[in-house]
Scaffold this motif. Structure first.
Motif, PDB file in Angstrom:
ATOM      1  N   LYS A 150       0.829  -1.196   0.000  1.00  0.00           N
ATOM      2  CA  LYS A 150       0.000   0.000   0.000  1.00  0.00           C
ATOM      3  C   LYS A 150       0.867   1.250   0.000  1.00  0.00           C
ATOM      4  O   LYS A 150       1.808   1.382   0.789  1.00  0.00           O
ATOM      5  CB  LYS A 150      -0.915   0.010   1.220  1.00  0.00           C
ATOM      6  CG  LYS A 150      -1.960  -1.116   1.214  1.00  0.00           C
ATOM      7  CD  LYS A 150      -2.871  -1.023   2.435  1.00  0.00           C
ATOM      8  CE  LYS A 150      -3.922  -2.125   2.412  1.00  0.00           C
ATOM      9  NZ  LYS A 150      -4.810  -2.058   3.615  1.00  0.00           N
ATOM     10  N   GLU A 152       1.129   5.569   0.176  1.00  0.00           N
ATOM     11  CA  GLU A 152       0.591   6.514   1.147  1.00  0.00           C
ATOM     12  C   GLU A 152       0.560   7.913   0.543  1.00  0.00           C
ATOM     13  O   GLU A 152       1.607   8.465   0.196  1.00  0.00           O
ATOM     14  CB  GLU A 152       1.467   6.505   2.401  1.00  0.00           C
ATOM     15  CG  GLU A 152       0.966   7.343   3.542  1.00  0.00           C
ATOM     16  CD  GLU A 152       1.895   7.239   4.739  1.00  0.00           C
ATOM     17  OE1 GLU A 152       2.972   7.864   4.683  1.00  0.00           O
ATOM     18  OE2 GLU A 152       1.556   6.540   5.713  1.00  0.00           O
ATOM     19  N   ARG A 245       7.353   3.763   0.735  1.00  0.00           N
ATOM     20  CA  ARG A 245       6.259   2.874   0.335  1.00  0.00           C
ATOM     21  C   ARG A 245       6.074   2.872  -1.179  1.00  0.00           C
ATOM     22  O   ARG A 245       5.826   1.821  -1.786  1.00  0.00           O
ATOM     23  CB  ARG A 245       4.968   3.289   1.046  1.00  0.00           C
ATOM     24  CG  ARG A 245       4.958   2.950   2.528  1.00  0.00           C
ATOM     25  CD  ARG A 245       3.606   3.250   3.151  1.00  0.00           C
ATOM     26  NE  ARG A 245       3.540   2.772   4.535  1.00  0.00           N
ATOM     27  CZ  ARG A 245       3.902   3.482   5.589  1.00  0.00           C
ATOM     28  NH1 ARG A 245       4.344   4.733   5.430  1.00  0.00           N
ATOM     29  NH2 ARG A 245       3.825   2.968   6.805  1.00  0.00           N
ATOM     30  N   SER A 249       6.617  -0.401  -3.511  1.00  0.00           N
ATOM     31  CA  SER A 249       5.541  -0.814  -4.423  1.00  0.00           C
ATOM     32  C   SER A 249       6.045  -0.894  -5.861  1.00  0.00           C
ATOM     33  O   SER A 249       5.741  -1.846  -6.591  1.00  0.00           O
ATOM     34  CB  SER A 249       4.372   0.172  -4.333  1.00  0.00           C
ATOM     35  OG  SER A 249       3.364  -0.140  -5.274  1.00  0.00           O
TER      36      SER A 249
END
Length: 300
Positions: A150, A152, A245, A249
């Motif tokens: 996930k 952000e 993040r 990803s």
């Protein structure tokens, strides 16, 4: 810091058989250097040798592909610090290469000589030669599962890809994010940004202002976060977490099944960030070792 007190460093007389490669010889050492962390291409290698005071020392009486050698040069753009970038050799010859390179760097005006990051057993070896720990490095790893990582979003912050026109902005951010020893220059940034076979360079910006950046990449299934910097005036706004993040990803989408990163032992905020995101500290640590000169006695 402690001084080197070995005969090799105090007096180069006993190491006259350790010779410096001429610039015409540098290309011959490229096959041995190729694939090391900092030299992913021959162009970067030769550019470093020209622009960063690169020097190669080797034993005069040893020839062939198994010839031991040490490659040293400026620590980034700092001519007052000489760094060991690559070494090939074991046992007594390794010690002679290291201490001779250090002695000659001091004779050329360097204030300090630092090693590449060393495993703990290697650091102990250098400690016996008069080196002491300068920076401890903590290693982290994150195993990626099948579920997408996930990302952000932060209010008004856009994560985009790097463009060369932002080079000055990234270097400005880097200056605020790191102390003098760790700050990058343009050539070192380029080297880091091309370390992997597939590379990613992300920027965090708001209203056209660059607030942070992250550099990473993949080598097959292995992903790496190579560098993370956030403008010190914007710490605490979640930019570092958003960049990490997004990078993880992106690396996952590129096929990585794990991601590794490292930071200095004293960087408590970065350690906390990586743990919060899901990285785990690995038992193996690294040490950058350092020595300083003593008055060198003339060769007799």
């Amino acid at each position: 810091m402690v001084e080197i007190i070995t005969p090799e460093t105090r007096d180069d007389h006993d190491n006259r058989d350790i010779v410096a490669a001429s610039p015409e010889m540098f290309k011959a050492f490229w096959p041995e250097v190729r694939g090391s962390y900092f030299f992913r291409s021959r162009r970067l290698f030769l550019d470093f040798m020209r622009a960063y005071g690169g020097r190669i020392y080797f034993p005069r009486d040893v020839t062939g592909s198994r010839r031991p050698f040490i490659l040293v040069g400026n620590w980034r753009s700092r001519s007052d610090i000489t760094a060991m970038w690559h070494i090939k050799g074991e046992g007594p010859i390794k010690r002679r290469l290291v201490t001779t390179a250090a002695a000659r760097s001091f004779g050329s005006g360097s204030d300090a000589f630092v090693t590449k990051p060393l495993a703990e057993y290697e650091a102990e070896e250098y400690g016996k030669w008069g080196f002491e720990p300068a920076y401890g490095i903590v290693l982290f790893e994150m195993q990626l599962r099948r579920d997408p990582v996930k990302t952000e979003a932060r209010d008004g912050v856009e994560i985009t890809r790097y463009k060369k026109k932002y080079l000055g902005d990234v270097l400005r951010v880097d200056t605020t994010a790191f102390d003098d020893f760790w700050q990058l220059d343009a050539r070192t940034l380029e080297a880091i940004a091309t370390t992997c076979y597939h590379n990613v360079f992300l920027l965090a910006q708001r209203g056209g202002e660059i607030l942070g950046y992250a550099v990473g990449g993949t080598n097959g299934r292995f992903g790496y976060l190579q560098r993370l910097g956030v403008d010190s005036s914007h710490h605490g706004e979640g930019l570092g977490g958003a960049l990490v993040r997004q990078m993880v990803s992106t690396l996952q989408n590129m096929g990585a099944t794990s991601v590794m990163v490292n930071t200095q032992e004293e960087n408590v905020s970065a350690i906390g960030l990586y743990l919060k995101i899901g990285f785990e500290i690995l038992p193996d640590r690294r040490q950058i070792m350092r020595c300083i000169p003593r008055d060198l006695e003339p060769a007799r």
